[in-house]
Design a protein around this motif. Structure first.
Motif, short mmCIF file in Angstrom:
data_model
loop_
_atom_site.label_atom_id
_atom_site.label_comp_id
_atom_site.label_asym_id
_atom_site.label_seq_id
_atom_site.Cartn_x
_atom_site.Cartn_y
_atom_site.Cartn_z
N ASN A 64 12.01 91.57 -7.28
CA ASN A 64 11.26 91.08 -8.32
C ASN A 64 11.41 90.40 -9.93
N SER A 65 12.55 89.98 -9.12
CA SER A 65 13.23 88.64 -10.35
C SER A 65 12.08 87.81 -9.66
N VAL A 66 12.45 87.95 -8.29
CA VAL A 66 11.22 86.57 -7.57
C VAL A 66 9.55 86.13 -8.41
N ALA A 67 9.29 87.89 -8.91
CA ALA A 67 7.76 87.93 -9.26
C ALA A 67 7.89 87.72 -10.67
N MET A 68 9.17 88.20 -10.93
CA MET A 68 9.57 87.22 -12.56
C MET A 68 9.39 86.41 -13.39
N GLY A 69 9.41 85.82 -12.11
CA GLY A 69 10.13 84.33 -12.25
C GLY A 69 11.18 83.68 -12.49
N GLN A 70 12.01 84.98 -13.28
CA GLN A 70 13.47 84.97 -12.71
C GLN A 70 13.90 84.82 -11.97
N PRO A 71 13.97 83.83 -11.13
CA PRO A 71 14.57 84.34 -9.52
C PRO A 71 16.35 84.96 -9.71
N LEU B 204 10.78 98.75 -15.68
CA LEU B 204 11.16 98.68 -16.73
C LEU B 204 12.90 98.08 -16.97
N MET B 205 13.56 99.24 -16.60
CA MET B 205 14.48 98.89 -16.25
C MET B 205 15.34 97.72 -15.60
N SER B 206 14.98 97.72 -14.59
CA SER B 206 15.19 96.77 -13.06
C SER B 206 15.17 95.73 -13.43
N SER B 207 13.75 95.46 -14.56
CA SER B 207 13.32 94.14 -14.98
C SER B 207 13.99 93.47 -16.37
N ASP B 208 15.24 94.41 -16.84
CA ASP B 208 15.79 94.87 -17.47
C ASP B 208 16.78 93.70 -17.15
N TRP B 209 17.14 94.53 -16.52
CA TRP B 209 18.86 94.20 -15.64
C TRP B 209 18.66 92.59 -15.17
N VAL B 210 17.11 91.88 -15.08
CA VAL B 210 17.37 91.08 -13.77
C VAL B 210 17.55 89.83 -15.03
N SER B 211 16.57 90.59 -16.93
CA SER B 211 16.48 89.86 -17.44
C SER B 211 17.92 89.17 -17.74
N PHE B 212 18.49 89.93 -18.09
CA PHE B 212 20.18 90.05 -18.34
C PHE B 212 20.84 89.15 -17.94
N ILE B 213 20.89 89.46 -16.64
CA ILE B 213 21.36 88.30 -15.74
C ILE B 213 21.00 87.05 -15.64
N ALA B 214 19.54 86.96 -15.86
CA ALA B 214 19.48 85.17 -15.51
C ALA B 214 19.23 84.73 -16.64
N GLN B 215 18.53 85.33 -17.91
CA GLN B 215 18.65 84.77 -19.21
C GLN B 215 19.95 84.98 -20.01
N GLY B 216 20.63 86.25 -20.15
CA GLY B 216 21.91 86.82 -20.63
C GLY B 216 20.90 88.12 -22.21
N ASP B 217 19.13 88.24 -21.91
CA ASP B 217 19.07 88.92 -22.70
C ASP B 217 17.96 90.19 -22.22
N PRO B 218 18.53 91.30 -22.35
CA PRO B 218 17.56 91.93 -21.53
C PRO B 218 15.70 92.24 -21.93
N ASN B 219 15.68 92.00 -22.91
CA ASN B 219 14.60 91.97 -23.98
C ASN B 219 13.66 90.45 -23.33
N ALA B 220 14.26 89.36 -22.34
CA ALA B 220 13.79 87.84 -22.45
C ALA B 220 12.85 87.37 -21.02
N TRP B 221 11.51 88.69 -20.78
CA TRP B 221 10.78 89.02 -20.12
C TRP B 221 9.22 89.12 -20.57
N GLU B 222 8.92 88.91 -20.04
CA GLU B 222 6.94 88.75 -20.70
C GLU B 222 6.49 90.30 -20.32
N GLY B 223 6.54 91.19 -19.36
CA GLY B 223 6.28 92.31 -19.22
C GLY B 223 7.02 93.43 -20.25
#
Length: 425
Positions: free
Chosen positions: A34-41, A353-372
């Motif tokens: 999912n992180s790869v698909a989000m562009g935040q691997p 939603l939850m998985s992507s929030d986790w990815v965004s937090f790990i990659a960007q430090g903010d669970p909100n930082a993904w477009e979807g």
């Protein structure tokens, strides 16, 4: 993160982006994909760690040999659930909060940096250690600890995994990794200052409440038997009244009273045990982080998967399949029904939603930082504020939302105010 009641487990599983650990329910393949698909691997690494006496053997003999919390020497992960989350919390307070810059953020699901109860009960564990050495044939040895080291693995593992010895060991102050009570450290700021995601499930207490809670007397006995003193017990009974309209398990009608084996006051007791075991310390941790200006993204998980029944509710462990994006329920059958079996699309949407929030937090430090996230129609998730504490509620039956983190104020405040002072031993 998974544990092993064995010592033959100290290895890593590096996922980039396919692979898995031994417990397939903690399979990182899906969230990494999912992180790869989000562009935040991200690269996922699961770390097996020791458990029970292999990890936390406690006694005077062990303390005299140095650190008694062996498993914490193995575990450097930043993401854990349940015992894994507690381990992450212990790393945040390790060495009196010394920051060795080993991790930049932490995710704790149903666990946190605060360990309620006393962490200096070596005398309590001494009887269990004596029982262990006797069963292992080491009780008459001049050096019982050295004798245990020489017992063949299969023999010692069989002893450790008996009903009386397998789950009793908890981390204790050893003067090394754990130098003081974690609750004291959190209060005085002796912890690693990193952003966190920290949460608990709505009905955490259902698997931890004693059975046979048929009346107030049974509930009172359960509290006293835990070592709680009499005056504090009365405060808890008053703060958690026999009123099913203000308790957990919203999936049941308020007037429903469970029969055997749970008992008529099961909901009352389960509410307390959930608050005591997870939710009160979660709130205190969120407040502490906010008070020192650190980001703490706090949540309450409120969805019930296919394997959980109405007496379980949104119980301990239900969020795992959502955070891991395990839509196929890998690792659940045949013991449990796959979590998304027969569930409508909002359940799989919640997992994304939850998985992507986790990815965004790990990659960007903010669970909100993904477009979807905005397209999903959910509100932004702010870090907790000292003046306006908020939780993000992950829900499948309605759109996930923000709530004031102020419910159960009286009971949770009493629990947080007592901690070390309410136990007789």
């Amino acid at each position: 993160m998974g544990y092993e009641v064995s010592e033959d487990c100290l290895y890593l599983n590096v996922v980039r982006p396919s692979g898995r650990g031994v417990d397939l329910r903690y399979n990182l393949s899906f969230i990494v994909a999912n992180s790869v698909a989000m562009g935040q691997p991200i690269i996922g690494v699961t770390i097996k760690y020791r458990f029970s006496a292999w990890d936390r053997l406690q006694s005077e003999e062990v303390n005299g040999s140095g650190s008694s919390n062996f498993g914490l020497c193995d575990n450097a992960t930043i993401w854990g659930q349940s015992a894994g989350a507690a381990s992450v919390g212990l790393h945040i307070t390790a060495y009196n909060g010394r920051d060795d810059h080993l991790f930049r953020s932490a995710i704790m699901e149903s666990g946190n940096p605060i360990f309620f109860g006393r962490q200096n009960r070596t005398g309590y564990y001494q009887l269990s250690y004596n029982n262990l050495t006797e069963q292992a044939g080491c009780s008459k040895a001049a050096d019982s600890l050295q004798c245990l080291r020489q017992v063949p693995f299969a023999n010692l593992n069989a002893v450790i995994n008996t009903a009386t010895l397998s789950t009793i060991w908890l981390p204790q102050i050893d003067g090394d990794i754990i130098q003081r009570h974690s609750s004291q450290q959190v209060v005085d700021g002796s912890f690693v200052r990193v952003p966190i995601i920290l949460g608990a499930n709505s009905d955490e207490g259902t698997p931890f409440s004693p059975l046979g809670m048929n009346n107030t007397q049974a509930f009172e006995i359960s509290l006293l038997s835990s070592g709680m003193n009499t005056s504090f017990t009365q405060k808890i009974l008053a703060a958690y009244p026999d009123d099913p309209t203000v308790e957990i398990l919203a999936s049941l009608r308020p007037t429903f009273r469970p029969g055997p084996p749970q008992g008529a006051e099961y909901r009352r007791a389960a509410t307390y045990y959930g608050d005591y075991s997870f939710i009160a310390s979660r709130r205190l941790s969120c407040t502490t982080w906010a008070n020192v200006g650190l980001s703490a993204y706090c949540y309450r998980f409120n969805a019930i998967p296919a394997w959980a029944g109405p007496l379980d509710g949104a119980t301990h462990f239900v969020e795992v399949e959502f955070a891991m994006l395990n839509l196929d329920g890998v690792g659940y059958a045949p013991v449990r029904t796959p979590p998304f079996q027969g569930k409508p699309k909002p359940y799989t949407d919640l997992a994304k939603l939850m998985s992507s929030d986790w990815v965004s937090f790990i990659a960007q430090g903010d669970p909100n930082a993904w477009e979807g996230r905005k397209r999903a129609g959910v509100p932004a998730w702010p870090a907790s504020s000292a003046r306006e504490p908020k939780d993000f509620v992950y829900d499948a039956n309605v759109t996930s939302y923000l709530e004031d983190d102020t419910w159960s104020t009286e009971g949770i405040s009493i629990i947080n105010s007592g901690n070390l002072d309410v136990f007789d031993h």
